[in-house]
Motif scaffolding. Structure first.
Motif, PDB file in Angstrom:
ATOM      1  N   THR A 140       4.170 -15.339   2.116  1.00  0.00           N
ATOM      2  CA  THR A 140       3.571 -16.585   2.596  1.00  0.00           C
ATOM      3  C   THR A 140       2.154 -16.358   3.106  1.00  0.00           C
ATOM      4  O   THR A 140       1.254 -17.162   2.844  1.00  0.00           O
ATOM      5  CB  THR A 140       4.431 -17.181   3.729  1.00  0.00           C
ATOM      6  OG1 THR A 140       5.773 -17.354   3.263  1.00  0.00           O
ATOM      7  CG2 THR A 140       3.869 -18.513   4.184  1.00  0.00           C
ATOM      8  N   VAL A 141       1.954 -15.261   3.805  1.00  0.00           N
ATOM      9  CA  VAL A 141       0.639 -14.953   4.376  1.00  0.00           C
ATOM     10  C   VAL A 141       0.048 -13.686   3.773  1.00  0.00           C
ATOM     11  O   VAL A 141      -1.144 -13.622   3.481  1.00  0.00           O
ATOM     12  CB  VAL A 141       0.733 -14.799   5.908  1.00  0.00           C
ATOM     13  CG1 VAL A 141      -0.611 -14.396   6.495  1.00  0.00           C
ATOM     14  CG2 VAL A 141       1.226 -16.096   6.551  1.00  0.00           C
ATOM     15  N   SER A 142       0.890 -12.688   3.560  1.00  0.00           N
ATOM     16  CA  SER A 142       0.411 -11.383   3.125  1.00  0.00           C
ATOM     17  C   SER A 142       0.859 -11.060   1.702  1.00  0.00           C
ATOM     18  O   SER A 142       1.755 -11.719   1.149  1.00  0.00           O
ATOM     19  CB  SER A 142       0.925 -10.286   4.071  1.00  0.00           C
ATOM     20  OG  SER A 142       0.482 -10.514   5.391  1.00  0.00           O
ATOM     21  N   ALA A 143       0.219 -10.047   1.154  1.00  0.00           N
ATOM     22  CA  ALA A 143       0.593  -9.543  -0.172  1.00  0.00           C
ATOM     23  C   ALA A 143       0.794  -8.040  -0.073  1.00  0.00           C
ATOM     24  O   ALA A 143       0.013  -7.339   0.576  1.00  0.00           O
ATOM     25  CB  ALA A 143      -0.479  -9.863  -1.202  1.00  0.00           C
ATOM     26  N   GLU A 144       1.859  -7.546  -0.712  1.00  0.00           N
ATOM     27  CA  GLU A 144       2.119  -6.115  -0.766  1.00  0.00           C
ATOM     28  C   GLU A 144       1.626  -5.606  -2.114  1.00  0.00           C
ATOM     29  O   GLU A 144       2.033  -6.100  -3.153  1.00  0.00           O
ATOM     30  CB  GLU A 144       3.610  -5.839  -0.607  1.00  0.00           C
ATOM     31  CG  GLU A 144       3.952  -4.359  -0.568  1.00  0.00           C
ATOM     32  CD  GLU A 144       5.431  -4.129  -0.387  1.00  0.00           C
ATOM     33  OE1 GLU A 144       5.853  -3.876   0.754  1.00  0.00           O
ATOM     34  OE2 GLU A 144       6.170  -4.217  -1.396  1.00  0.00           O
ATOM     35  N   VAL A 145       0.734  -4.626  -2.070  1.00  0.00           N
ATOM     36  CA  VAL A 145       0.106  -4.107  -3.281  1.00  0.00           C
ATOM     37  C   VAL A 145       0.559  -2.670  -3.495  1.00  0.00           C
ATOM     38  O   VAL A 145       0.254  -1.791  -2.682  1.00  0.00           O
ATOM     39  CB  VAL A 145      -1.431  -4.166  -3.188  1.00  0.00           C
ATOM     40  CG1 VAL A 145      -2.067  -3.702  -4.498  1.00  0.00           C
ATOM     41  CG2 VAL A 145      -1.900  -5.577  -2.849  1.00  0.00           C
ATOM     42  N   ASP A 146       1.306  -2.427  -4.572  1.00  0.00           N
ATOM     43  CA  ASP A 146       1.743  -1.085  -4.922  1.00  0.00           C
ATOM     44  C   ASP A 146       0.757  -0.482  -5.905  1.00  0.00           C
ATOM     45  O   ASP A 146       0.317  -1.158  -6.846  1.00  0.00           O
ATOM     46  CB  ASP A 146       3.139  -1.114  -5.558  1.00  0.00           C
ATOM     47  CG  ASP A 146       4.198  -1.617  -4.601  1.00  0.00           C
ATOM     48  OD1 ASP A 146       4.089  -1.334  -3.406  1.00  0.00           O
ATOM     49  OD2 ASP A 146       5.112  -2.324  -5.062  1.00  0.00           O
ATOM     50  N   MET A 147       0.423   0.803  -5.710  1.00  0.00           N
ATOM     51  CA  MET A 147      -0.588   1.462  -6.540  1.00  0.00           C
ATOM     52  C   MET A 147      -0.140   2.849  -6.954  1.00  0.00           C
ATOM     53  O   MET A 147       0.580   3.524  -6.219  1.00  0.00           O
ATOM     54  CB  MET A 147      -1.908   1.566  -5.760  1.00  0.00           C
ATOM     55  CG  MET A 147      -2.570   0.234  -5.467  1.00  0.00           C
ATOM     56  SD  MET A 147      -3.733   0.370  -4.075  1.00  0.00           S
ATOM     57  CE  MET A 147      -2.601   0.456  -2.675  1.00  0.00           C
ATOM     58  N   ASP A 148      -0.611   3.250  -8.123  1.00  0.00           N
ATOM     59  CA  ASP A 148      -0.405   4.610  -8.615  1.00  0.00           C
ATOM     60  C   ASP A 148      -1.583   5.445  -8.154  1.00  0.00           C
ATOM     61  O   ASP A 148      -2.732   5.182  -8.528  1.00  0.00           O
ATOM     62  CB  ASP A 148      -0.314   4.598 -10.132  1.00  0.00           C
ATOM     63  CG  ASP A 148      -0.112   5.994 -10.727  1.00  0.00           C
ATOM     64  OD1 ASP A 148       0.147   6.937  -9.950  1.00  0.00           O
ATOM     65  OD2 ASP A 148      -0.229   6.138 -11.948  1.00  0.00           O
ATOM     66  N   LEU A 149      -1.287   6.457  -7.341  1.00  0.00           N
ATOM     67  CA  LEU A 149      -2.326   7.324  -6.801  1.00  0.00           C
ATOM     68  C   LEU A 149      -2.653   8.481  -7.734  1.00  0.00           C
ATOM     69  O   LEU A 149      -3.703   9.107  -7.645  1.00  0.00           O
ATOM     70  CB  LEU A 149      -1.876   7.867  -5.434  1.00  0.00           C
ATOM     71  CG  LEU A 149      -2.807   8.755  -4.632  1.00  0.00           C
ATOM     72  CD1 LEU A 149      -4.055   7.991  -4.233  1.00  0.00           C
ATOM     73  CD2 LEU A 149      -2.105   9.271  -3.388  1.00  0.00           C
ATOM     74  N   GLY A 150      -1.740   8.763  -8.673  1.00  0.00           N
ATOM     75  CA  GLY A 150      -1.901   9.932  -9.537  1.00  0.00           C
ATOM     76  C   GLY A 150      -1.114  11.094  -8.990  1.00  0.00           C
ATOM     77  O   GLY A 150      -0.749  11.136  -7.807  1.00  0.00           O
ATOM     78  N   GLY A 151      -0.858  12.077  -9.839  1.00  0.00           N
ATOM     79  CA  GLY A 151      -0.116  13.245  -9.393  1.00  0.00           C
ATOM     80  C   GLY A 151       1.309  12.935  -9.005  1.00  0.00           C
ATOM     81  O   GLY A 151       1.923  13.665  -8.221  1.00  0.00           O
ATOM     82  N   ILE A 159      -2.084  -6.490   2.542  1.00  0.00           N
ATOM     83  CA  ILE A 159      -3.312  -7.201   2.868  1.00  0.00           C
ATOM     84  C   ILE A 159      -3.003  -8.692   2.862  1.00  0.00           C
ATOM     85  O   ILE A 159      -1.907  -9.108   2.483  1.00  0.00           O
ATOM     86  CB  ILE A 159      -4.435  -6.892   1.857  1.00  0.00           C
ATOM     87  CG1 ILE A 159      -4.039  -7.331   0.436  1.00  0.00           C
ATOM     88  CG2 ILE A 159      -4.764  -5.402   1.868  1.00  0.00           C
ATOM     89  CD1 ILE A 159      -5.125  -7.133  -0.594  1.00  0.00           C
ATOM     90  N   THR A 160      -3.944  -9.502   3.285  1.00  0.00           N
ATOM     91  CA  THR A 160      -3.697 -10.939   3.277  1.00  0.00           C
ATOM     92  C   THR A 160      -3.644 -11.454   1.837  1.00  0.00           C
ATOM     93  O   THR A 160      -4.294 -10.903   0.943  1.00  0.00           O
ATOM     94  CB  THR A 160      -4.792 -11.706   4.034  1.00  0.00           C
ATOM     95  OG1 THR A 160      -6.037 -11.564   3.345  1.00  0.00           O
ATOM     96  CG2 THR A 160      -4.928 -11.186   5.456  1.00  0.00           C
ATOM     97  N   GLY A 161      -2.861 -12.521   1.627  1.00  0.00           N
ATOM     98  CA  GLY A 161      -2.790 -13.111   0.307  1.00  0.00           C
ATOM     99  C   GLY A 161      -4.142 -13.618  -0.146  1.00  0.00           C
ATOM    100  O   GLY A 161      -4.477 -13.544  -1.338  1.00  0.00           O
ATOM    101  N   GLY A 168      -8.984 -10.650  -6.979  1.00  0.00           N
ATOM    102  CA  GLY A 168      -8.454 -10.763  -8.336  1.00  0.00           C
ATOM    103  C   GLY A 168      -7.488  -9.653  -8.683  1.00  0.00           C
ATOM    104  O   GLY A 168      -7.433  -9.192  -9.833  1.00  0.00           O
ATOM    105  N   LEU A 169      -6.697  -9.208  -7.701  1.00  0.00           N
ATOM    106  CA  LEU A 169      -5.792  -8.087  -7.931  1.00  0.00           C
ATOM    107  C   LEU A 169      -4.644  -8.480  -8.849  1.00  0.00           C
ATOM    108  O   LEU A 169      -4.052  -9.547  -8.716  1.00  0.00           O
ATOM    109  CB  LEU A 169      -5.235  -7.569  -6.599  1.00  0.00           C
ATOM    110  CG  LEU A 169      -6.258  -7.020  -5.606  1.00  0.00           C
ATOM    111  CD1 LEU A 169      -5.551  -6.495  -4.365  1.00  0.00           C
ATOM    112  CD2 LEU A 169      -7.111  -5.928  -6.243  1.00  0.00           C
ATOM    113  N   ALA A 170      -4.337  -7.588  -9.767  1.00  0.00           N
ATOM    114  CA  ALA A 170      -3.234  -7.777 -10.708  1.00  0.00           C
ATOM    115  C   ALA A 170      -2.839  -6.402 -11.227  1.00  0.00           C
ATOM    116  O   ALA A 170      -3.617  -5.447 -11.123  1.00  0.00           O
ATOM    117  CB  ALA A 170      -3.657  -8.680 -11.867  1.00  0.00           C
ATOM    118  N   PRO A 171      -1.617  -6.257 -11.762  1.00  0.00           N
ATOM    119  CA  PRO A 171      -1.237  -4.966 -12.343  1.00  0.00           C
ATOM    120  C   PRO A 171      -2.273  -4.506 -13.355  1.00  0.00           C
ATOM    121  O   PRO A 171      -2.717  -5.266 -14.217  1.00  0.00           O
ATOM    122  CB  PRO A 171       0.109  -5.272 -12.996  1.00  0.00           C
ATOM    123  CG  PRO A 171       0.687  -6.359 -12.153  1.00  0.00           C
ATOM    124  CD  PRO A 171      -0.493  -7.220 -11.784  1.00  0.00           C
ATOM    125  N   GLY A 172      -2.704  -3.252 -13.214  1.00  0.00           N
ATOM    126  CA  GLY A 172      -3.726  -2.696 -14.092  1.00  0.00           C
ATOM    127  C   GLY A 172      -5.109  -2.673 -13.465  1.00  0.00           C
ATOM    128  O   GLY A 172      -5.998  -1.969 -13.961  1.00  0.00           O
TER     129      GLY A 172
END
Length: 261
Positions: A140-151, A159-161, A168-172
């Protein structure tokens, strides 16, 4: 180049800088095969050279230098193909910049102090990593962003939505994930117990630098990535952390800052 007007190329991204000094360090590593020898050649302390190599390795998707820490006595170090390409690309850009500035100087009366070559913002965060977004969970307020760090490592930011939408965050999407060293909590070993901390990055201690109050612990996360944690000297002693030990960095998702390249 006419006296009074000179060019100096500096490429900056969040948390990291590539200038002639860093490129000279890379080139010296390539010539000497040693970070300690390269440090002497370019006039840096061993720690400053090692920190510079780690920062550059963290900045790019793959390491520019592969190295085995050996202290001031030296450990083996080798430029990767990516490191060689960075040197070649920077040299070509520097030469092009010099030609442009020479042409401007011949045509226009410029005050060198009016020329600002800044590509991206600076940040004081000790740990900066180029990552790829793998998943976004909107709240509702925040967004959880999962990322590949490598290795084989993953890192998550909350972060906030609105920020996620504005970026413009999206997979990739490629982003920079930044974590202050003082935000990192360390646990010895794998830290497999029940904890509320979202991020657990396990690595091998490669360096420990003690001060009167705090200690800096550096972990090798694999894939050419390292992480620095600043904890109290007493905590470092209680954990008995030494180079070669396995340790886990615990980082709250809300302490991970994101920026676009």
């Amino acid at each position: 180049m006419p006296e009074g007007l000179r060019s100096a190329l500096t490429l900056e991204r969040p948390g990291a800088r590539m200038g002639a000094d860093r490129v000279a360090l890379l080139a010296a590593v390539g010539r000497t095969g040693s970070i300690s020898a390269a440090a002497r050649e370019v006039g840096l302390s061993y720690k400053a050279a090692w920190d510079g190599v780690q920062a550059m390795n963290n900045l790019f998707s793959g390491p520019l230098v592969t190295a085995a820490p050996g202290g001031r006595a030296g450990g083996g170090a080798t430029l990767t193909p990516a490191g060689e390409k960075v040197i070649a690309a920077f040299t070509a850009m520097q030469e092009g910049l010099e030609r442009v500035v020479a042409a401007l100087d011949a045509q226009i009366d410029l005050d060198p102090t009016d020329m600002l070559w800044s590509l991206m913002m600076k940040t004081s965060a000790r740990n900066t990593y180029r990552c790829t977004v793998t998943q976004i969970t909107q709240g509702t307020v925040s967004a959880e962003v999962d990322m590949d760090l490598g290795g084989g490592q993953q890192i998550t930011a909350v972060i906030t939505g609105r920020s996620a939408a504005d970026m413009g965050l999206a997979p990739g999407t490629e982003v920079f994930a930044m974590v202050k060293s003082s935000f990192v909590i360390l646990a010895k070993g794998q830290a497999e117990g029940m904890l509320s901390v979202r991020n657990r990055l396990t690595g091998t201690v490669t360096a420990r630098t003690d001060g009167p109050v705090t200690s800096e612990i550096v972990l090798d996360l694999g894939g050419g990535k390292t992480l620095a944690a600043t904890i109290t000297h007493e905590s470092a002693n209680n954990l008995e952390l030494r180079p070669g030990d396995t340790a886990t960095a615990l980082i709250k998702a809300s302490h991970v800052i994101l920026a676009l390249p």
